[in-house]
Design a protein around this motif. Sequence first.
Motif, PDB file in Angstrom:
ATOM      1  N   SER A 244       0.833  -1.203   0.000  1.00 51.92           N
ATOM      2  CA  SER A 244       0.000   0.000   0.000  1.00 51.92           C
ATOM      3  C   SER A 244       0.867   1.252   0.000  1.00 51.92           C
ATOM      4  N   LEU A 245       0.299   2.330  -0.498  1.00 55.16           N
ATOM      5  CA  LEU A 245       0.961   3.631  -0.533  1.00 55.16           C
ATOM      6  C   LEU A 245       0.123   4.597   0.299  1.00 55.16           C
ATOM      7  N   VAL A 246       0.673   5.033   1.410  1.00 55.50           N
ATOM      8  CA  VAL A 246      -0.108   5.820   2.359  1.00 55.50           C
ATOM      9  C   VAL A 246       0.689   7.020   2.836  1.00 55.50           C
ATOM     10  N   THR A 247      -0.030   8.115   3.071  1.00 58.53           N
ATOM     11  CA  THR A 247       0.522   9.286   3.750  1.00 58.53           C
ATOM     12  C   THR A 247      -0.131   9.358   5.118  1.00 58.53           C
ATOM     13  N   ILE A 248       0.682   9.432   6.156  1.00 61.24           N
ATOM     14  CA  ILE A 248       0.170   9.489   7.525  1.00 61.24           C
ATOM     15  C   ILE A 248       0.600  10.804   8.166  1.00 61.24           C
ATOM     16  N   ARG A 249      -0.378  11.471   8.746  1.00 60.61           N
ATOM     17  CA  ARG A 249      -0.123  12.720   9.468  1.00 60.61           C
ATOM     18  C   ARG A 249      -0.752  12.586  10.853  1.00 60.61           C
ATOM     19  N   CYS A 250      -0.033  13.001  11.866  1.00 61.94           N
ATOM     20  CA  CYS A 250      -0.578  12.924  13.218  1.00 61.94           C
ATOM     21  C   CYS A 250       0.043  14.012  14.083  1.00 61.94           C
ATOM     22  N   ALA A 251      -0.591  14.257  15.226  1.00 66.31           N
ATOM     23  CA  ALA A 251      -0.074  15.219  16.201  1.00 66.31           C
ATOM     24  C   ALA A 251      -0.799  14.987  17.526  1.00 66.31           C
ATOM     25  N   PRO A 252      -0.127  15.162  18.638  1.00 61.78           N
ATOM     26  CA  PRO A 252       1.288  15.519  18.766  1.00 61.78           C
ATOM     27  C   PRO A 252       2.196  14.305  18.595  1.00 61.78           C
ATOM     28  N   TRP A 253       3.447  14.568  18.279  1.00 61.14           N
ATOM     29  CA  TRP A 253       4.434  13.494  18.189  1.00 61.14           C
ATOM     30  C   TRP A 253       4.997  13.134  19.561  1.00 61.14           C
ATOM     31  N   VAL A 254       4.777  14.013  20.533  1.00 60.39           N
ATOM     32  CA  VAL A 254       5.307  13.789  21.884  1.00 60.39           C
ATOM     33  C   VAL A 254       4.143  13.854  22.862  1.00 60.39           C
ATOM     34  N   ARG A 255       3.958  12.782  23.618  1.00 62.96           N
ATOM     35  CA  ARG A 255       2.907  12.742  24.637  1.00 62.96           C
ATOM     36  C   ARG A 255       3.409  11.970  25.836  1.00 62.96           C
ATOM     37  N   GLY A 256       3.457  12.622  26.982  1.00 60.65           N
ATOM     38  CA  GLY A 256       3.971  11.976  28.176  1.00 60.65           C
ATOM     39  C   GLY A 256       5.419  11.561  27.969  1.00 60.65           C
ATOM     40  N   ARG A 257       5.671  10.278  28.203  1.00 59.34           N
ATOM     41  CA  ARG A 257       7.023   9.742  28.050  1.00 59.34           C
ATOM     42  C   ARG A 257       7.242   9.089  26.690  1.00 59.34           C
ATOM     43  N   VAL A 258       6.358   9.356  25.748  1.00 55.82           N
ATOM     44  CA  VAL A 258       6.407   8.712  24.431  1.00 55.82           C
ATOM     45  C   VAL A 258       6.598   9.752  23.339  1.00 55.82           C
ATOM     46  N   ALA A 259       7.440   9.413  22.347  1.00 65.67           N
ATOM     47  CA  ALA A 259       7.632  10.267  21.171  1.00 65.67           C
ATOM     48  C   ALA A 259       7.613   9.396  19.921  1.00 65.67           C
ATOM     49  N   LEU A 260       7.287  10.005  18.800  1.00 63.31           N
ATOM     50  CA  LEU A 260       7.240   9.315  17.508  1.00 63.31           C
ATOM     51  C   LEU A 260       8.275   9.911  16.568  1.00 63.31           C
ATOM     52  N   LEU A 261       8.796   9.068  15.671  1.00 66.49           N
ATOM     53  CA  LEU A 261       9.865   9.508  14.776  1.00 66.49           C
ATOM     54  C   LEU A 261       9.771   8.718  13.472  1.00 66.49           C
ATOM     55  N   GLY A 262      10.182   9.349  12.364  1.00 67.18           N
ATOM     56  CA  GLY A 262      10.165   8.663  11.074  1.00 67.18           C
ATOM     57  C   GLY A 262       8.755   8.369  10.609  1.00 67.18           C
ATOM     58  N   ASP A 263       8.569   7.233   9.917  1.00 67.60           N
ATOM     59  CA  ASP A 263       7.258   6.895   9.369  1.00 67.60           C
ATOM     60  C   ASP A 263       6.187   6.777  10.440  1.00 67.60           C
ATOM     61  N   ALA A 264       6.546   6.446  11.656  1.00 66.01           N
ATOM     62  CA  ALA A 264       5.560   6.370  12.730  1.00 66.01           C
ATOM     63  C   ALA A 264       4.886   7.719  12.950  1.00 66.01           C
ATOM     64  N   ALA A 265       5.616   8.790  12.707  1.00 66.28           N
ATOM     65  CA  ALA A 265       5.080  10.146  12.876  1.00 66.28           C
ATOM     66  C   ALA A 265       4.544  10.721  11.577  1.00 66.28           C
ATOM     67  N   HIS A 266       5.133  10.324  10.432  1.00 65.30           N
ATOM     68  CA  HIS A 266       4.802  11.023   9.179  1.00 65.30           C
ATOM     69  C   HIS A 266       5.158  10.186   7.957  1.00 65.30           C
ATOM     70  N   ALA A 267       4.527   9.054   7.781  1.00 65.10           N
ATOM     71  CA  ALA A 267       4.811   8.237   6.594  1.00 65.10           C
ATOM     72  C   ALA A 267       4.458   9.010   5.328  1.00 65.10           C
ATOM     73  N   ILE A 268       5.312   8.875   4.300  1.00 58.29           N
ATOM     74  CA  ILE A 268       5.068   9.549   3.031  1.00 58.29           C
ATOM     75  C   ILE A 268       5.197   8.543   1.902  1.00 58.29           C
ATOM     76  N   VAL A 269       4.649   8.888   0.740  1.00 55.79           N
ATOM     77  CA  VAL A 269       4.777   8.018  -0.427  1.00 55.79           C
ATOM     78  C   VAL A 269       6.186   8.183  -1.009  1.00 55.79           C
ATOM     79  N   PRO A 270       6.671   7.189  -1.780  1.00 59.11           N
ATOM     80  CA  PRO A 270       8.099   7.155  -2.125  1.00 59.11           C
ATOM     81  C   PRO A 270       8.497   7.915  -3.385  1.00 59.11           C
ATOM     82  N   PHE A 271       7.665   8.820  -3.870  1.00 57.86           N
ATOM     83  CA  PHE A 271       7.895   9.362  -5.203  1.00 57.86           C
ATOM     84  C   PHE A 271       8.893  10.508  -5.274  1.00 57.86           C
TER      85      PHE A 271
END
Length: 445
Positions: free
Chosen positions: A286-313
Amino acid sequence: MPDPTWAGAPVERVAVVGAGLAGCLLAALLGRRGIAVDLYERRADPRTAGAERGRSINLAISARGLDALDRVGLADQALAEALPMRGRTLHPVRGALGFQSYSADGTRAINSIGRARLNHALLDCAEKTADVTLHFEHRLTAVDADTGTLTFAEGGTRQADVVIGADGAWSAVRRSLQFSEGFDFRQDFLPHGYKELEIPPTPGGDFALDPGSLHIWPRGSSMMIALPNTDRSFTCTLFWPKAGPGGFAALDTPEAVTAYFAAQYPDAVPLMPRLVEDFLRNPVGSLVTIRCAPWVRGRVALLGDAAHAIVPFFGQGANCAFEDCVELDRCLDAAGGDLARALPRYQERRKANAEAIADMALENFVEMSDRVNSPVFRWTARARHALERAVPGYVSRYELVSFTTVPYSEIDGRIRRQDRIAGAVALGAATGAAAAAATLRRVRS
């Protein structure tokens, strides 16, 4: 964005979830700071178990990725195991091939490297880093953002002062946050999917196509691309609609596959002896774009595709994720090594850049699959390269994305300013030429 409520508390152990490209790089960077890191991965060690077949998508590592790899001493090794591609070779259904250089002088290149090969190098780097411990076959099922408690499918829990999710587009870390109050999440799937095929070396052991180029078979609403490998094969990726005419679902027999490829990719068929076998066996991704916020909550943070997956073009998925690691490392410098202060600043500095490259990647699909065939596009590309040679400091959008570390979010504004200046220069030149011509006419009369 305020610092987390645990700001000021000592950070003795960080859990990084996901031992892919970004997770390994981040673990190495944190370990070099003397931070104890547990790197968790749901799979078995890919260095011994092998890569997941048919889902790799070759990487195009460029300036941003090389800058990040250089920080852990891997840039030279990556380049030694990569093949430089200095432009695109276009394969029409009929007629001669066309070539479009990536840079005005034809020397700059993006670098084709197998994902598995680079992941192995980064795993080795993380494993050799003091204070980093690797844990394979640990499938995360939940993480508590308030306490940093990780729960695994294999049973038991682990504790960390900070948990960083680098576990990809289908992140288990992000899933633990997604349904909490105030967490925004959006995923946009293209109607297209991707499937990998292969062009092996020729019977004589040589490349079947020019290895110094990214090869594209643009077909309007779909395309095939091919990137060279050091074993002299090419990894081909089909980007097709999942359903409908010309889609993956429509080709379900050997006869249908053979007929369609003969009509749409006639020059590639003789180079792909396992075409039918690979097409019917390999999965559709599958080809998906993922957007989310916040990337930081409590003791947890997101990075890379977990935070912002993009298509490979635009070839920037790995490059962008590597930049996340670099930015977090910089924020740690600015915060005196305090993760509680560094993580919110990392989000502030990276969010707009992730949004910008996500939009540019979606736009580039239309360019690669359709616009590259247009005479207007080809003329515009030549005109931009001419401007680069004639106007000091003028750089195309592609070069700014691929061959610099200018923040993604600043690129479109810079292009608009460049175009205004170039337009003013052109207008001035035209006005001067008109005035000179009028003077010449007066002199002659």
